[in-house]
Every structure is written in C-alpha cells, then in structure tokens.
Motif scaffolding. Structure first.
Motif, short mmCIF file in Angstrom:
data_model
loop_
_atom_site.label_atom_id
_atom_site.label_comp_id
_atom_site.label_asym_id
_atom_site.label_seq_id
_atom_site.Cartn_x
_atom_site.Cartn_y
_atom_site.Cartn_z
N UNK A 17 0.83 -1.22 0.00
CA UNK A 17 0.00 0.00 0.00
C UNK A 17 0.86 1.26 0.00
N UNK A 18 1.85 1.30 0.89
CA UNK A 18 2.68 2.49 1.01
C UNK A 18 3.54 2.71 -0.23
N UNK A 19 4.06 1.62 -0.80
CA UNK A 19 4.87 1.75 -2.01
C UNK A 19 4.02 2.29 -3.15
N UNK A 20 2.82 1.75 -3.32
CA UNK A 20 1.95 2.21 -4.40
C UNK A 20 1.49 3.64 -4.20
N UNK A 21 1.32 4.03 -2.93
CA UNK A 21 0.86 5.39 -2.63
C UNK A 21 2.00 6.40 -2.63
N UNK A 22 3.24 5.92 -2.79
CA UNK A 22 4.37 6.83 -2.77
C UNK A 22 4.70 7.36 -1.39
N UNK A 23 4.29 6.59 -0.37
CA UNK A 23 4.57 6.97 1.02
C UNK A 23 5.79 6.20 1.53
N UNK A 24 6.52 6.74 2.50
CA UNK A 24 7.62 5.97 3.11
C UNK A 24 7.05 4.70 3.72
N UNK A 25 7.56 3.54 3.31
CA UNK A 25 6.98 2.31 3.85
C UNK A 25 7.49 2.06 5.26
N UNK A 26 6.74 1.24 5.97
CA UNK A 26 6.95 1.09 7.40
C UNK A 26 8.31 0.51 7.75
N UNK A 27 8.96 -0.18 6.82
CA UNK A 27 10.28 -0.72 7.10
C UNK A 27 11.36 0.35 7.09
N UNK A 28 11.07 1.50 6.50
CA UNK A 28 12.08 2.54 6.33
C UNK A 28 11.87 3.73 7.25
N UNK A 29 10.96 3.63 8.19
CA UNK A 29 10.63 4.79 9.03
C UNK A 29 11.04 4.63 10.49
N UNK A 30 11.51 3.48 10.89
CA UNK A 30 11.90 3.19 12.27
C UNK A 30 10.74 3.25 13.25
N UNK A 31 9.50 3.41 12.76
CA UNK A 31 8.38 3.44 13.68
C UNK A 31 8.10 2.05 14.22
N UNK A 32 7.47 1.99 15.37
CA UNK A 32 7.18 0.70 16.01
C UNK A 32 5.94 0.11 15.38
N UNK A 33 6.15 -0.70 14.37
CA UNK A 33 5.05 -1.34 13.63
C UNK A 33 5.32 -2.84 13.54
N UNK A 34 6.41 -3.19 12.87
CA UNK A 34 6.79 -4.60 12.80
C UNK A 34 7.03 -5.14 14.21
N UNK A 35 7.59 -4.31 15.08
CA UNK A 35 7.84 -4.73 16.46
C UNK A 35 6.54 -5.09 17.16
N UNK A 36 5.49 -4.28 16.94
CA UNK A 36 4.19 -4.57 17.56
C UNK A 36 3.61 -5.87 17.01
N UNK A 37 3.74 -6.08 15.70
CA UNK A 37 3.26 -7.32 15.10
C UNK A 37 4.03 -8.52 15.66
#
Length: 210
Positions: free
Chosen positions: A136-156
């Motif tokens: 979704x983020x790649x198609x939308x041209x947004x920084x994807x969650x793997x490249x932002x250091x935000x706690x997302x994958x960690x929560x999963x």
C-alpha cells in the motif's frame, strides 16, 4: 463448523475489512478515484495473507472465497461515500493498528493450525500483518513502514510471539488471542500516541566504514 472455527472465520474477515479500509484511506489521502480506492483496499486487505499462504503451501485464502475481496470493496465504498471528513486520515493510523493486532493473531494461528513450526508461524504472523501495508505504502508513494523506524513490525512481532508462547503454554485459543491482540495493539497505540520509534544505527549518515 465449531465455535472456534466460527470465531476464527469472523476474526479473519474483520481483520481483512479493517486493513481494506486503511488501504482505501491511503487512496483518499492521494485523492484517487474509486477504482484506485478498490484496488488499494483489496491489495492491503489480502496482500499479507496471500504471501503467507504461498509460503506455507496452503490454498490462497481468498481465491475460493471471494467474500474477502467483496469485504475489501465494501470498505472502499464506505470510505469513498463518507466524503471529505477531517477525521478519516487520522483514522488510517488507528484502523491500521487494529488490523495489525488482529492479523498478527490470525496469521500466526492459521500457520500453527497447518502444522508450521511455532517460530516460523510467528514469522508468518508478522508477514501477514505487514506485507499488505508495505505494498500500500509503495503504491501510494509513502515511506513504507520498514524505512521509518516506527514501532510497527515490532508490535506485530510482539502479538505473534505472545500468541505462540501462550499457545505452547497450553492456553486455549480465545484467551491467547485476546492477550496477544491487546499486547500488539497497546504497543502500536503507544507508538502512535507518543511518537515512539526504535533507535537508529549510531554514527554519521555518511560513514561507510565498518
């Protein structure tokens, strides 16, 4: 279909619907047309589960059950007809957090039920949770969650790991699922509310010596 299977069935649909809505909201942020809304909703809703099923050799879950795609399309239409509401972009974060927590449980549980090793099942839960959002983020041209250091994958990872550990300890599905869901959701919610992020690699950005 017993009570556990019924609960799992509806939880799976709910997670797909929430992720589908988050995909449509990403299209809304870019002011796209209804076709793009539908595509973003579908790819976000079923992308992670599709990768999981391909990797574990299971029939891809939505191919023989088009209801999953239909749910995504309904979510896209609902987002479309709500109009220009200021709250809906903020809702993207919170819908995504709910979907993350639910899919961490659903993806892991399905892998375990198919006899996948517990560690690998945990990884399948993380992939189920994150892959659709990455697309979704790649198609939308947004920084994807793997490249932002935000706690997302960690929560999963926390949710999937908690479910595996509680299941191995002998806890039944619903208690394990509820604890794992809230563990993932609370961590993700705290990251959104307090802008928490993992520490980056130390050192100057231009330093390439190792």
């Amino acid at each position: 279909m017993d009570a556990l299977q019924t609960a799992f069935y509806w939880l799976d649909y709910a997670a797909v619907a929430v992720f589908g809505a988050s995909g449509a909201l990403a299209a809304a942020r870019r002011k796209q047309d209804i076709i793009t809304f539908a595509f973003f909703a579908a790819i976000t809703g079923v992308g992670g589960g599709t990768l999981r099923d391909v990797l574990i050799g299971a029939p891809v879950f939505w191919v023989q059950r088009p209801g999953y795609i239909i749910v995504c399309l309904i979510a896209a239409v609902i987002v479309w007809v709500t109009g220009k509401r200021g709250w809906r972009f903020r809702a993207l974060l919170w819908l995504d957090a709910i979907g993350l927590a639910a899919y961490a449980v659903v993806g892991t549980a399905k892998a375990l039920n198919l006899g996948v090793h517990p560690f690998s099942a945990m990884i399948m839960g993380v992939l189920t949770t994150c892959f659709g959002g990455i697309i979704r983020d790649v198609l939308a041209g947004e920084p994807n969650l793997l490249m932002t250091r935000e706690i997302y994958v960690t929560a999963a990872l926390l949710g999937a790991g908690a479910f595996v550990c509680l299941t191995l300890m002998g806890l039944s599905f619903w208690p394990a699922a509820i604890v794992a869901f809230f563990a993932a959701f609370i961590l993700r919610a705290a990251a959104i509310r307090y802008r928490l992020a993992l520490p980056g690699f130390p050192g100057a950005s231009g330093d390439t010596e190792y």
